[in-house]
Design a protein around this motif. Structure first.
Motif, PDB file in Angstrom:
ATOM      1  N   ALA A 139      10.055 -16.448 -23.555  1.00 57.81           N
ATOM      2  CA  ALA A 139      10.095 -17.575 -22.625  1.00 57.81           C
ATOM      3  C   ALA A 139       8.705 -18.169 -22.429  1.00 57.81           C
ATOM      4  CB  ALA A 139      10.667 -17.125 -21.285  1.00 57.81           C
ATOM      5  N   ILE A 140       7.712 -17.305 -22.238  1.00 59.44           N
ATOM      6  CA  ILE A 140       6.340 -17.785 -22.044  1.00 59.44           C
ATOM      7  C   ILE A 140       5.866 -18.538 -23.278  1.00 59.44           C
ATOM      8  CG2 ILE A 140       3.944 -17.085 -21.692  1.00 59.44           C
ATOM      9  CD1 ILE A 140       5.593 -16.809 -19.192  1.00 59.44           C
ATOM     10  N   THR A 141       6.167 -18.006 -24.450  1.00 63.11           N
ATOM     11  CA  THR A 141       5.746 -18.652 -25.692  1.00 63.11           C
ATOM     12  C   THR A 141       6.398 -20.021 -25.860  1.00 63.11           C
ATOM     13  OG1 THR A 141       5.432 -16.490 -26.733  1.00 63.11           O
ATOM     14  CG2 THR A 141       5.614 -18.399 -28.196  1.00 63.11           C
ATOM     15  N   LEU A 142       7.685 -20.102 -25.556  1.00 61.57           N
ATOM     16  CA  LEU A 142       8.380 -21.396 -25.636  1.00 61.57           C
ATOM     17  C   LEU A 142       7.760 -22.414 -24.687  1.00 61.57           C
ATOM     18  CD1 LEU A 142      12.208 -20.646 -25.897  1.00 61.57           C
ATOM     19  CD2 LEU A 142      10.945 -22.299 -27.272  1.00 61.57           C
ATOM     20  N   ALA A 143       7.496 -21.994 -23.456  1.00 59.89           N
ATOM     21  CA  ALA A 143       6.892 -22.898 -22.483  1.00 59.89           C
ATOM     22  C   ALA A 143       5.505 -23.340 -22.941  1.00 59.89           C
ATOM     23  CB  ALA A 143       6.822 -22.223 -21.118  1.00 59.89           C
ATOM     24  N   ARG A 144       4.744 -22.407 -23.486  1.00 57.26           N
ATOM     25  CA  ARG A 144       3.397 -22.733 -23.983  1.00 57.26           C
ATOM     26  C   ARG A 144       3.471 -23.735 -25.125  1.00 57.26           C
ATOM     27  NH1 ARG A 144       0.868 -18.252 -27.527  1.00 57.26           N
ATOM     28  NH2 ARG A 144       2.448 -19.201 -28.881  1.00 57.26           N
ATOM     29  N   ASP A 145       4.362 -23.494 -26.070  1.00 61.25           N
ATOM     30  CA  ASP A 145       4.443 -24.358 -27.251  1.00 61.25           C
ATOM     31  C   ASP A 145       4.854 -25.780 -26.888  1.00 61.25           C
ATOM     32  OD1 ASP A 145       3.719 -22.185 -28.745  1.00 61.25           O
ATOM     33  OD2 ASP A 145       5.716 -21.793 -29.568  1.00 61.25           O
ATOM     34  N   HIS A 146       5.561 -25.926 -25.775  1.00 59.20           N
ATOM     35  CA  HIS A 146       6.003 -27.261 -25.355  1.00 59.20           C
ATOM     36  C   HIS A 146       5.231 -27.762 -24.127  1.00 59.20           C
ATOM     37  CE1 HIS A 146       9.407 -27.520 -28.161  1.00 59.20           C
ATOM     38  NE2 HIS A 146       9.470 -26.211 -28.015  1.00 59.20           N
ATOM     39  N   ASN A 147       4.184 -27.027 -23.777  1.00 57.40           N
ATOM     40  CA  ASN A 147       3.289 -27.424 -22.686  1.00 57.40           C
ATOM     41  C   ASN A 147       4.042 -27.692 -21.379  1.00 57.40           C
ATOM     42  OD1 ASN A 147       0.701 -27.910 -21.669  1.00 57.40           O
ATOM     43  ND2 ASN A 147       0.865 -30.113 -22.006  1.00 57.40           N
ATOM     44  N   ILE A 148       4.937 -26.759 -21.042  1.00 59.96           N
ATOM     45  CA  ILE A 148       5.715 -26.876 -19.802  1.00 59.96           C
ATOM     46  C   ILE A 148       5.140 -25.896 -18.778  1.00 59.96           C
ATOM     47  CG2 ILE A 148       7.993 -26.744 -18.746  1.00 59.96           C
ATOM     48  CD1 ILE A 148       9.179 -27.052 -21.580  1.00 59.96           C
ATOM     49  N   PRO A 149       4.558 -26.365 -17.687  1.00 58.01           N
ATOM     50  CA  PRO A 149       4.037 -25.442 -16.671  1.00 58.01           C
ATOM     51  C   PRO A 149       5.161 -24.679 -15.988  1.00 58.01           C
ATOM     52  CG  PRO A 149       3.968 -27.697 -15.866  1.00 58.01           C
ATOM     53  CD  PRO A 149       4.364 -27.775 -17.313  1.00 58.01           C
TER      54      PRO A 149
ATOM     55  N   ILE B  32       0.750 -13.072 -21.139  1.00 58.50           N
ATOM     56  CA  ILE B  32       1.226 -12.218 -22.230  1.00 58.50           C
ATOM     57  C   ILE B  32       0.292 -11.022 -22.440  1.00 58.50           C
ATOM     58  CG2 ILE B  32       1.690 -12.125 -24.708  1.00 58.50           C
ATOM     59  CD1 ILE B  32       2.502 -15.106 -24.508  1.00 58.50           C
ATOM     60  N   VAL B  33      -1.013 -11.279 -22.493  1.00 61.00           N
ATOM     61  CA  VAL B  33      -1.985 -10.216 -22.766  1.00 61.00           C
ATOM     62  C   VAL B  33      -1.956  -9.146 -21.677  1.00 61.00           C
ATOM     63  CG1 VAL B  33      -4.453  -9.695 -22.911  1.00 61.00           C
ATOM     64  CG2 VAL B  33      -3.512 -11.637 -24.176  1.00 61.00           C
ATOM     65  N   ASN B  34      -1.846  -9.588 -20.415  1.00 61.88           N
ATOM     66  CA  ASN B  34      -1.850  -8.652 -19.287  1.00 61.88           C
ATOM     67  C   ASN B  34      -0.461  -8.101 -18.965  1.00 61.88           C
ATOM     68  OD1 ASN B  34      -4.702  -8.810 -18.606  1.00 61.88           O
ATOM     69  ND2 ASN B  34      -4.261 -10.901 -17.924  1.00 61.88           N
ATOM     70  N   ASP B  35       0.538  -8.506 -19.775  1.00 61.68           N
ATOM     71  CA  ASP B  35       1.908  -8.004 -19.621  1.00 61.68           C
ATOM     72  C   ASP B  35       2.394  -8.152 -18.176  1.00 61.68           C
ATOM     73  OD1 ASP B  35       4.279  -6.923 -20.546  1.00 61.68           O
ATOM     74  OD2 ASP B  35       3.669  -4.853 -20.155  1.00 61.68           O
ATOM     75  N   LEU B  36       2.168  -9.341 -17.612  1.00 62.83           N
ATOM     76  CA  LEU B  36       2.586  -9.594 -16.239  1.00 62.83           C
ATOM     77  C   LEU B  36       4.082  -9.870 -16.195  1.00 62.83           C
ATOM     78  CD1 LEU B  36      -0.384 -11.846 -15.077  1.00 62.83           C
ATOM     79  CD2 LEU B  36      -0.057  -9.393 -14.694  1.00 62.83           C
TER      80      LEU B  36
END
Length: 236
Positions: free
Chosen positions: A200-210, A189-193
């Motif tokens: 989507a990244i936030t949802l995956a992070r919040d649910h610990n899904i690689p 997120i920080v590097n805007d990759l």
């Protein structure tokens, strides 16, 4: 079978289905992708799929045609249903039982999305193909993939792309692009990759899904990624 990835969601872009064509579908590419998915399924993995629609219609670019964004997004959702049916047809020709579940009701051709039913299908060995994104405009199919993965208790998201991982820039146009083998959700997120959108990244992070990023056009790569022997990047 790797127990930690017992149930997986595979995210396919619409562009992945058109191969080198400029529009529509490349049957050879679709066959290769479905054969790779079949090989993984035959080993006992529970699989669901979210597919995009960019090979037919991309909602985000509809405004250039004078179409309002919300209407364009709905058009894009309908394109994902077409792609879902194409994948279903090819997978079932290979002997794999599937179900298409749509976030927009169209009972003649697909089930409506029901979380518990989708999980039960996977438990019975069926591949579930989620279509029509989240059913609302302004959300990408990447966000739909993260949402469905969280809802159905998937252990990982495998995103098939045009390159073999996450880079600091497009490696096809920038030879100095740096590849990230492992990277955190925060750094993406920080590097805007350009991996998946922030939601989507936030949802995956919040649910610990690689999230595992790999080249969908390399035959057999899905299984290699799951075995840890493929070429990929992982966000975790």
């Amino acid at each position: 079978m790797a127990d930690k990835y017992r149930r997986i969601l595979i995210k396919l872009s619409g562009e992945a289905l058109m191969g080198k064509n400029k529009f529509g579908h490349d049957i050879n590419i679709i066959t290769q992708i479905c054969e790779d998915i079949e090989a993984v399924h035959d080993l006992g993995y529970q699989i669901c799929i979210v597919v995009g629609g960019g090979n037919i219609c991309r909602g985000a670019t509809s405004q250039s045609l004078g179409i309002e964004r919300a209407s364009g997004d709905y058009m894009g959702m309908l394109a994902t249903v077409i792609n879902a049916i194409a994948l279903q047809s090819k997978l079932e020709s290979l002997g794999v039982f599937t179900r298409v579940q749509s976030a927009i009701s169209m009972t003649e051709i697909a089930e409506s999305y029901i979380r518990r039913r989708a999980i039960r299908h996977m438990e019975k060995g069926r591949i579930v193909i989620f279509a029509a994104g989240v059913g609302s405009p302004f959300f990408t199919t990447d966000t739909a993939a993260a949402l469905r993965a969280a809802e159905t208790d998937c252990n990982a998201i495998l995103k098939g792309t045009q390159v073999d991982g996450i880079y600091s820039a497009d490696p096809k146009t920038d030879i100095t692009a740096k590849k990230y083998a492992n990277i955190s959700y925060k750094d993406v997120i920080v590097n805007d990759l350009n991996v998946m959108d922030t939601a989507a990244i936030t949802l995956a992070r919040d649910h610990n899904i690689p999230i595992l990023i790999f080249d969908i056009h390399k035959k057999g790569e899905i299984l290699k990624v799951l075995n840890g022997t493929g070429t990929y990047s992982i966000v975790k």
